[in-house]
Design a protein around this motif. Structure first.
Motif, PDB file in Angstrom:
ATOM      1  N   SER A 187      -5.702   3.823  -1.498  1.00 12.77           N
ATOM      2  CA  SER A 187      -4.688   4.764  -0.975  1.00 12.77           C
ATOM      3  C   SER A 187      -5.393   5.833  -0.133  1.00 12.77           C
ATOM      4  O   SER A 187      -4.997   6.983  -0.105  1.00 12.77           O
ATOM      5  N   LYS A 188      -6.492   5.412   0.517  1.00  9.76           N
ATOM      6  CA  LYS A 188      -7.292   6.394   1.258  1.00  9.76           C
ATOM      7  C   LYS A 188      -6.619   6.889   2.546  1.00  9.76           C
ATOM      8  O   LYS A 188      -6.979   7.922   3.072  1.00  9.76           O
ATOM      9  N   CYS A 189      -5.692   6.095   3.081  1.00 14.66           N
ATOM     10  CA  CYS A 189      -5.031   6.578   4.305  1.00 14.66           C
ATOM     11  C   CYS A 189      -3.540   6.294   4.239  1.00 14.66           C
ATOM     12  O   CYS A 189      -3.064   5.596   3.344  1.00 14.66           O
ATOM     13  N   ARG A 190      -2.804   6.783   5.215  1.00 12.65           N
ATOM     14  CA  ARG A 190      -1.333   6.709   5.216  1.00 12.65           C
ATOM     15  C   ARG A 190      -0.817   5.278   5.310  1.00 12.65           C
ATOM     16  O   ARG A 190       0.326   5.020   4.949  1.00 12.65           O
ATOM     17  N   LEU A 191      -1.654   4.334   5.772  1.00  9.82           N
ATOM     18  CA  LEU A 191      -1.160   2.959   5.924  1.00  9.82           C
ATOM     19  C   LEU A 191      -0.791   2.335   4.580  1.00  9.82           C
ATOM     20  O   LEU A 191       0.019   1.415   4.507  1.00  9.82           O
ATOM     21  N   GLN A 213       0.965   3.524   2.338  1.00 10.10           N
ATOM     22  CA  GLN A 213       2.350   3.834   1.934  1.00 10.10           C
ATOM     23  C   GLN A 213       3.356   2.776   2.396  1.00 10.10           C
ATOM     24  O   GLN A 213       4.346   2.530   1.734  1.00 10.10           O
ATOM     25  N   ASP A 251      -8.791   7.805  12.021  1.00 10.70           N
ATOM     26  CA  ASP A 251      -9.047   8.126  10.606  1.00 10.70           C
ATOM     27  C   ASP A 251      -8.700   6.950   9.696  1.00 10.70           C
ATOM     28  O   ASP A 251      -9.310   6.767   8.641  1.00 10.70           O
ATOM     29  N   GLU A 252      -7.738   6.126  10.115  1.00  9.80           N
ATOM     30  CA  GLU A 252      -7.395   4.937   9.321  1.00  9.80           C
ATOM     31  C   GLU A 252      -8.551   3.928   9.396  1.00  9.80           C
ATOM     32  O   GLU A 252      -8.927   3.322   8.386  1.00  9.80           O
ATOM     33  N   SER A 260     -11.409   5.128   7.264  1.00  8.84           N
ATOM     34  CA  SER A 260     -11.188   4.901   5.834  1.00  8.84           C
ATOM     35  C   SER A 260     -11.521   3.468   5.440  1.00  8.84           C
ATOM     36  O   SER A 260     -12.017   3.202   4.347  1.00  8.84           O
TER      37      SER A 260
END
Ligand code: URA
Length: 252
Positions: free
Chosen positions: A78-82, A84, A160-161, A164
């Motif tokens: 769950s390190k980046c928004r993807l 979700q 940033d994705e 990660s």
């Protein structure tokens, strides 16, 4: 949230309950004498523990882990928004110690639905590039992506994705031990080469990942949109075949 904030929320909520109770029963409203400090401290401590566990997971050292451990980390990442929006994290699959490890950009809708890399239209087209030079997923190819979760509307992954996910794909390369890495498309090339030239430029060169040669070509989705790229892709496939001493069709 700090203890004081949690305490305030609890007190407000309790007050609202007391008022509602008074309203329903017709009895006068009396504020609860309960001291919420202890309860708020306990909630805050639990929150801190959860946060520490999550940070520990994010910072977990991928360096010594096995492929099973890495796959499990990716599945729960769950390190980046993807994370979700995903249905499945797409780890990658194929033969270990393959002749070629193909690295693409990231899962699309079909990959997100199945948890498998390059199974949609672009993936089927990729198979058609590889087969003529004797490369097959079930025989001598491994396929993975730079980001493991589908970006919304298939947009290009953000920096940033990519950052990660990069430790995962780097560890994956070490675990897979390919003879050659094929970077398919600009996202994969830029992420692993740290260079920003276009694919047209990068595909003319050979790079190294440690001792593993890396070659760049276009992304199959891009070639499907622009048939002019079919010829350079075929040139790239022939170059790979030469590098791996594979027979090239049409050559006597
Ligand atoms: N495009 C990619 O880059 N990877 C996939 O797995 C599917 C489409």
């Amino acid at each position: 949230m700090g203890v004081e904030e949690i305490k305030q929320v609890m007190e407000t909520f309790s007050d609202m309950c007391d008022q509602a109770k008074a309203c329903i029963s017709g009895k006068p409203y009396v504020s609860s004498p309960y001291d919420f400090t202890k309860a708020a401290e306990s909630v805050a401590a639990t929150e801190t523990k959860a946060q520490t566990a999550q940070e520990g997971h994010a910072a977990m050292d991928v360096d010594g882990c096995s492929s099973e451990e890495l796959k499990a980390m990716v599945a729960t990442c769950s390190k980046c928004r993807l994370a979700q929006g995903r249905h499945h994290a797409v780890y990658g699959e194929g033969v270990v110690k393959p002749l070629v490890m193909v690295i693409g950009e990231g899962p699309g809708a079909d990959e997100d639905a199945t948890g498998r890399p390059f199974v949609g239209k672009a993936g089927q087209y990729l198979d058609k590039w590889l087969a003529p030079i004797g490369l097959f997923r079930d025989k001598n190819v491994y396929i993975a992506n730079i980001v493991k979760c589908r970006p919304p509307e298939n947009r290009t992954p953000e920096a940033d994705e990519i950052a990660s996910c990069l430790p995962y794909v780097k560890r994956q390369i070490v675990l897979v031990e390919p003879k050659l890495i094929l970077l398919s498309g600009a996202t994969a090339a830029h992420a692993l080469l740290g260079r920003l030239e276009g694919v047209g430029r990068l595909r003319e060169q050979t790079f190294q990942y440690g001792s593993i040669p890396m070659v760049v070509t276009y992304h199959p989705a891009g070639v499907l949109r622009n048939p002019e790229l079919r010829r350079p892709v075929w040139e790239d496939m022939k170059r790979i075949a030469r590098m791996l001493s594979l027979p090239i069709p049409g050559r006597g």
